[in-house]
Design an enzyme around this catalytic site. Structure first.
Site, PDB file in Angstrom:
ATOM      1  N   ASP A  22       0.921  -1.317  -0.096  1.00 55.74           N
ATOM      2  CA  ASP A  22      -0.163   0.035   0.112  1.00 55.74           C
ATOM      3  C   ASP A  22       1.027   1.381  -0.065  1.00 55.74           C
ATOM      4  OD1 ASP A  22      -2.368   1.666   0.251  1.00 55.74           O
ATOM      5  OD2 ASP A  22      -1.878   1.698   2.504  1.00 55.74           O
ATOM      6  N   GLU A  33      -4.451  20.819   0.314  1.00 57.54           N
ATOM      7  CA  GLU A  33      -5.047  22.328   0.712  1.00 57.54           C
ATOM      8  C   GLU A  33      -4.321  22.745   2.021  1.00 57.54           C
ATOM      9  OE1 GLU A  33      -9.300  21.858   0.285  1.00 57.54           O
ATOM     10  OE2 GLU A  33      -9.185  22.598  -1.587  1.00 57.54           O
ATOM     11  N   PHE A  87     -12.976  20.871  -7.467  1.00 58.32           N
ATOM     12  CA  PHE A  87     -12.012  19.905  -8.078  1.00 58.32           C
ATOM     13  C   PHE A  87     -12.511  18.819  -8.234  1.00 58.32           C
ATOM     14  CE2 PHE A  87      -8.683  16.877  -8.499  1.00 58.32           C
ATOM     15  CZ  PHE A  87      -7.845  17.474  -9.196  1.00 58.32           C
ATOM     16  N   LYS A 131      -6.485  27.088  -9.218  1.00 62.27           N
ATOM     17  CA  LYS A 131      -5.093  26.341  -8.978  1.00 62.27           C
ATOM     18  C   LYS A 131      -5.560  24.997  -9.728  1.00 62.27           C
ATOM     19  CE  LYS A 131      -6.664  24.564  -4.509  1.00 62.27           C
ATOM     20  NZ  LYS A 131      -6.330  24.860  -3.054  1.00 62.27           N
ATOM     21  N   ASP A 152      -1.453  -0.659   5.883  1.00 59.59           N
ATOM     22  CA  ASP A 152      -1.769  -0.374   7.310  1.00 59.59           C
ATOM     23  C   ASP A 152      -3.290  -0.120   7.635  1.00 59.59           C
ATOM     24  OD1 ASP A 152      -1.895   3.276   7.449  1.00 59.59           O
ATOM     25  OD2 ASP A 152      -1.883   2.072   5.428  1.00 59.59           O
ATOM     26  N   ASN A 155      -8.534  -1.381   4.326  1.00 58.70           N
ATOM     27  CA  ASN A 155      -8.340  -1.479   3.027  1.00 58.70           C
ATOM     28  C   ASN A 155      -7.459  -2.622   2.489  1.00 58.70           C
ATOM     29  OD1 ASN A 155      -6.649   0.440   3.691  1.00 58.70           O
ATOM     30  ND2 ASN A 155      -6.458   1.058   1.488  1.00 58.70           N
ATOM     31  N   ASP A 156      -6.604  -2.815   3.235  1.00 62.10           N
ATOM     32  CA  ASP A 156      -5.409  -3.945   2.988  1.00 62.10           C
ATOM     33  C   ASP A 156      -5.553  -5.191   3.612  1.00 62.10           C
ATOM     34  OD1 ASP A 156      -3.929  -1.629   1.919  1.00 62.10           O
ATOM     35  OD2 ASP A 156      -3.396  -0.964   3.845  1.00 62.10           O
TER      36      ASP A 156
END
Length: 1174
Positions: free
Chosen positions: A426, A540, A587, A610, A860, A863-864
């Site tokens: 990951d 940001e 964005f 930006k 970590d 999701n892993d």
């Protein structure tokens, strides 16, 4: 101060947040059909229909066993081992008269071995269960029938319950957001446990439920939610909420996932729609697998060979026994009259030799059982537990900052750590520190920022450039407190010095854009008296912090305004400036830019923008390109340095221009047609034109300490690294450069479905056409990638493969996955972006299945978990937040850099020790077992064992077991420092040199040779010689003791010459085991003859006084050691293994920084073969 009072923020009034409103899409029409049949009765879980549906509860379990299945499942695990199954059969047969020894001597060791291993498995699974109990018993507030919230355990929740989750608490199940502490129902969610990202996600309640702020308002609230069935898709959700006779569409914006955390919001109300194992995070998880190392699987094959050998020699012995038995009674003549062949049992019946031979065959199967080492498994279990203890206590893998050591959560896979071919990693939280830092910037064509990234340093080293001057980096900053997110050093613009720069006005506008163009929320920390920033994106936050440090402090935001404390150019003092925020154009991955339209105190209108350089440069006006060429040069250098870049620009809007655009834009965003989004994007594109370039930013997603060096060491060990991340492609590529996974001299092969044709089909909503076009596009891109690689075969060009999540979905389909695999393994580096947890697991499964080599996954977050469980070895990073990955892992470490020591040191040692241990185990058992066979042949295959029952029982328990355990725990071919200094040593495990068939058969042959030398040397030297003082020759008891003594000495001395690293423990166990044999002979021999049988005073009265006994033992041991000693001397001199080369270099005092010539030649040949195969 009054100006710092935080006002209520109605985000929905700004366009960027209004666009989050759910709208009906094509997928909503499928509600009620297959796959979209779930019905949830909100605030009424006891509804008669809800009871009938009987959805799962919220209890979760990650254990391998349960109380009900522990015994049968654990027994199944144990009897998957061939040797255990064999000894179970032998133990059953041993109760019959066929057994050559007592049943207890067979059954007791089997029970001890199986029981000890089951106990170990049970303890490890109980630890997992305790973690599950802790999570299931977490507290949450649930709305009850008495119309108040009361605390209950997570596991008690049901589908339809309304819960209240407070700030910094985890969501106990998958919830539909009803309302929040903000009046308009927005909340911030941290999903690091799900996708690895630390940036906050904005969630938005439906307007119809956003008014529910207290217990009284919930009294009359009832609704029905119809939605999709449980699935693993984290980034999509389709449903409808029916309330007061009206239906409202639900999307992912209203879904709060289990395992994510509420941030920057005092509380939320939500209704449970998926509970327990139906939640999306649990749907992505797979059952904890029963992992076995490749060495253990191969060990089963060796046991098959030994079992076949056992059957063969038992058959040969029985055949000869039958022949000899038949001859004993022929035509009324008795050949061996002393055996009374005319008066026998069925076990020896010359009249029925075939039946006697068959029964002898069964006896022989038990007699030669010592060829199969039952104690091997329990010895390996003991060794692995002790090895795990050393891993846990290694201070070099202890992280002081987090106070977390390395932890081996299972001991079954220690040796696998030394055979890893590919690491699947990951990114966020694994390779990086989960923080963005503002490092450099380009303003008005001038580059600012003195610091250097890891990538820049490695580039300088590769080019041979002198190390740059870094003295200016800290000038003027000594003693200044470091600021998280800000690693910028340049005396020209810091501390107000930008006022003296030639383009001070452009610098002022540049940092104003950074301070205004964002969606960050400021929060004042009362304890520290500082303003903290909460953002959806770490970029940001870094921009806002940078602006603050330079002199443009953003401190307050309302629904229509944003306030800064700026450094005034004329007075040099801080002044408060307020800007009216009119629109935020958010964005998106397709727009690749963000804009805000503001009005300043002077009533001027500005569009501040930006975005990515790929879309920004084309939007510049003719007069706004003054610094374009310089900025592009700087961007290129920043990209080479592994930094994430962003173009900063602005333009001034005319009053009439803005008014006419505002009318069109307001009309477009309030429309309810299917073309709404297209119209809004077109109008946003229309206003974002004729921009004036100010400069570019460069932020660094800070790598964890030592990551590039660790990856470099692993690469030197020829370990491949794939990165599977949920991040965007641009982010993943930048990190690839930062950690040297990608290099400037590499060619990139990018596979993506971001094309105009696919976008057009997606807008039409024809799913079949989209799938067909996507499939064809992927096939074409894979073919093009393979052709690029083939055309560059003769050159040294390396390729890096980058693929996004959508493309990966199609690439993993049955008809494409093999071609994708061929392309991937032909590339030096592979990065999979926007990967879901399921995709990570599928990629791991594909790679593991196609290569057949050892895969290690490291991550970590939750999701892993699927990836960690699918890989041969799962390593969890015990990071700052979340322990799901650690709970599902086989090993846990605090930092990625510790993986270097875990693999190159502990992995190599464990692999070598286990391989040596198993080979030696088979050697000593073959040496012992075949002496039994030779003796039986000598005794006309009578089934008579050569040794006393207790000699045989104690052989594997006391006289040879402890030296092997010492070898498995303490032996080192080279020190830890040399393992790290010479990473190529790791290839011994990857190439499986120490456990190859040639090496295994070599050790087995050595055991066979040892048995021949011992038996024939002792029998030929002793049998016809006068042994006792009275002239008596050697009897059965003396011959057995002499042969057994030779075996004990031979196998223990063989161990002594095989050990590389002696400690007092090895000496104590080796020589102590031999001494124990003599002590046992004396003590056992003094027992009454009824108990000691053939051992009665045999050593004291017969063997010890005889010089012949000691001389035969000495010469037999020397002869048995010579073959292996000669072979190793020849091998070390002419065909040295990797560790032999290092030992020779160290012994001769030779410093070898580069690979030995023989190693380089071999690796070059392997690379050419790989290229040819691909």
């Amino acid at each position: 101060m009054p100006e710092e009072r935080r006002e209520r923020i109605h985000f929905r009034k700004l366009y960027s947040f209004a666009c989050f409103h759910s709208k009906y899409e094509h997928s909503h029409s499928q509600i009620g059909q297959k796959g979209y049949s779930r019905v949830v009765y909100c605030n009424d879980p006891y509804h008669s229909e809800a009871v009938k549906l009987n959805y799962r509860g919220n209890y979760v379990s990650t254990t391998k066993y349960s109380a009900a299945n522990f015994i049968p499942k654990s027994l199944f695990e144990q009897f998957r081992r061939v040797a255990n199954m064999y000894f179970l059969v032998v133990a059953c047969v041993s109760f019959s008269p066929l057994a050559p020894f007592s049943s207890l001597s067979i059954l007791a060791p089997l029970i001890v071995v199986i029981g000890a291993t089951m106990a170990k498995e049970g303890v490890e699974d109980w630890r997992r269960r305790k973690q599950d109990i802790e999570e299931n018993n977490r507290k949450v507030k649930v709305y009850g029938s008495n119309y108040t919230f009361h605390e209950t355990n997570w596991k008690e929740l049901r589908v339809g319950d309304i819960v209240k989750v407070c700030k910094d608490e985890y969501f106990p199940a998958d919830l539909v957001l009803l309302s929040s502490s903000h009046e308009d129902g927005v909340c911030y969610v941290e999903t690091m446990n799900l996708d690895g990202e630390t940036n906050l996600k904005l969630k938005h309640a439906l307007e119809v439920t956003s008014h529910l702020h207290d217990e009284n308002s919930l009294k009359q609230f009832t609704a029905v939610i119809k939605c999709e069935d449980p699935n693993e898709k984290l980034y999509s959700f389709v449903g409808n909420l029916s309330c007061d006779g009206k239906e409202y569409p639900l999307s992912i914006q209203q879904l709060l996932l289990r395992g994510s955390k509420l941030k920057n919001t005092e509380y939320v109300f939500g209704v449970v729609i998926f509970a327990g194992h139906d939640t999306k995070v649990m749907q992505n998880a797979t059952d904890p697998p029963s992992k076995r190392s490749k060495i253990e699987k191969k060990m089963d094959k060796i046991v098959y060979i030994l079992f076949s050998t056992l059957v063969l020699i038992a058959f040969v012995g029985s055949l000869f026994f039958g022949i000899e038995t038949k001859k004993d009674f022929s035509d009324g003549n008795l050949r061996r009259w002393y055996l009374h062949p005319d008066d026998t049992t069925v076990f020896y019946d010359p009249k029925r030799p075939s039946l006697s031979a068959f029964l002898h065959f069964l006896t022989a199967l038990m007699l030669y059982g010592y060829l199969i080492p039952i104690s091997l498994y329990v010895s390996i279990e003991i060794v692995k537990v002790l090895q795990s203890t050393f891993i846990n206590q290694d201070q070099h893998m202890y992280d002081e900052e987090t106070d977390k050591p390395a932890h081996a959560r299972t001991s079954n896979l220690n040796e696998e750590l030394g055979q890893v071919d590919t690491i699947l990693s990951d990114k966020t939280g694994t390779l990086t520190c989960n923080s963005m830092e503002f490092v450099k910037c380009s303003i008005a064509g001038t580059a600012y920022g003195r610091g250097m990234t890891e990538v820049e340093r490695s580039l300088a080293r590769r080019r041979g450039d002198p190390p740059p001057e870094t003295g200016d980096d800290i000038q003027g900053h000594e003693g200044k407190k470091s600021v998280r997110g800000f690693n910028f050093r340049d005396e020209r613009i810091m501390n107000g010095q930008w006022l003296n720069e030639p383009h001070w006005d452009i610098i002022q506008k540049f940092f104003r854009v950074l301070a205004i163009c964002h969606t960050v929320i400021p929060e004042k920390n009362e304890e520290l008296g500082e303003i903290m920033y909460k953002s959806e994106s770490p970029d940001e936050a870094a921009f806002v912090i940078a602006a603050k440090e330079i002199g443009f402090e953003f401190f307050r935001v309302t629904q229509t305004s944003i306030s800064l404390r700026e450094l005034d150019y004329e007075t040099g003092e801080k002044v408060v400036r307020k800007y009216k925020r009119l629109h935020v154009l958010e964005f998106s991955s397709s727009r690749k830019r963000m804009s805000v339209i503001v009005r300043n105190a002077e009533n001027q209108l500005f569009l501040l923008c930006k975005g990515a350089d790929s879309v920004m440069f084309q939007r510049l006006s003719k007069n706004g390109r003054q610094f374009e060429s310089w900025t592009k040069d700087h961007i290129k250098k920043y990209a080479e340095a592994g930094l994430r870049t962003m173009i900063i620009a602005y333009c001034e809007l005319g009053e009439e221009e803005y008014k006419s655009w505002d009318v069109e834009f307001s009309k477009a965003k309030t429309s309810v047609t299917t073309e709404r989004d297209v119209s809004v994007d077109e109008l946003a594109d229309k206003i974002e034109r004729d921009l004036i370039l100010l400069g570019a930013t460069a932020v660094e997603d800070k790598l964890q300490k030592g990551v590039p060096e660790c990856i470099d060491k692993l690469a030197q060990a020829r370990i491949k690294l794939w990165v599977l991340t949920g991040d965007k492609m641009e982010t993943a590529i930048n990190i690839g450069y930062a950690c040297s996974l990608l290099r400037e001299d590499m060619k990139q092969i990018v596979i993506t479905l971001d094309s105009p044709d696919i976008d057009a089909l997606e807008k039409q909503g024809d799913k079949e056409a989209i799938a067909k076009a996507s499939l064809e596009s992927i096939r074409k891109q894979i073919r093009e990638g393979m052709s690029q690689i083939k055309s560059a075969k003769e050159s040294d060009v390396k390729f890096g493969l980058i693929i996004d999540g959508k493309s990966l979905d199609f690439s993993l389909k049955k008809d494409i996955e093999k071609s994708f695999f061929k392309l991937a393994i032909s590339c030096a580096s592979v990065i999979c972006c926007r990967s879901s947890p399921k995709q990570k697991a599928l990629v791991t499964r594909l790679l593991k299945g196609e290569t057949g080599k050892t895969m290690l996954a490291i991550g970590d977050g939750a999701n892993d978990v699927s990836m960690l469980q699918e890989a041969d070895i799962g390593v969890g990073i015990s990071g700052v937040e979340g322990m799901q990955a650690v709970m599902a892992s086989d090993f846990s470490i605090a930092q990625f850099r510790f993986l270097e020591r875990l693999l190159l040191v502990h992995g190599h040692w464990c692999y070598r020790r286990i391989a040596m241990m198993i080979c030696y185990f088979f050697y000593k058992n073959i040496a012992f077992g075949f002496t039994l066979f030779w003796f039986e042949a000598h005794a006309s295959f009578s089934g008579q064992p050569a040794y006393n029952d207790w000699y045989m029982s104690f052989y594997n328990v006391f006289f040879t077991s402890l030296p092997i355990i010492a070898l498995g725990v303490f032996d080192q071919d080279v020190s830890a420092q040399l393992c790290l200094k010479y990473p190529f040593l790791y290839l011994e495990g990857v190439e499986n040199i120490l456990f190859s068939w040639s090496r295994i058969l070599g050790w087995m042959f050595n055991g066979f040779l040892t048995s021949i030398i011992i038996f024939f040397w002792t029998t030929k030297s002793m049998i016809k010689q006068a042994f006792r003082r009275d002239g008596q020759v050697v009897d059965y008891e003396v011959l057995g003791v002499t042969m057994y003594t030779c075996v004990v000495w031979a196998v223990n001395c063989q161990m002594a010459i095989s050990i590389n690293y002696f400690t007092w423990i090895q000496h104590f166990f080796i020589w102590g085991s031999i001494a124990l044999w003599y002590k046992f002979l004396v003590i056992y021999g003094y027992l009454p003859p009824e108990l000691s049988t053939t051992a009665y005073r045999v050593f004291v009265e017969a063997c010890a006084p005889s010089v012949l006994y000691w001389l035969i033992t000495l010469l037999a041991v020397i002869c048995t050691l010579l073959p292996n000693f000669t072979f190793r001397a020849f091998q070390t001199r002419f065909r040295p293994m990797y560790h032999d080369m290092i030992q020779i270099n160290e012994f001769e005092g030779v410093e070898a920084d580069e690979l030995p010539r023989r190693v380089r030649k071999k690796l070059h040949l392997m690379e050419r073969l790989t290229q040819r195969n691909s």
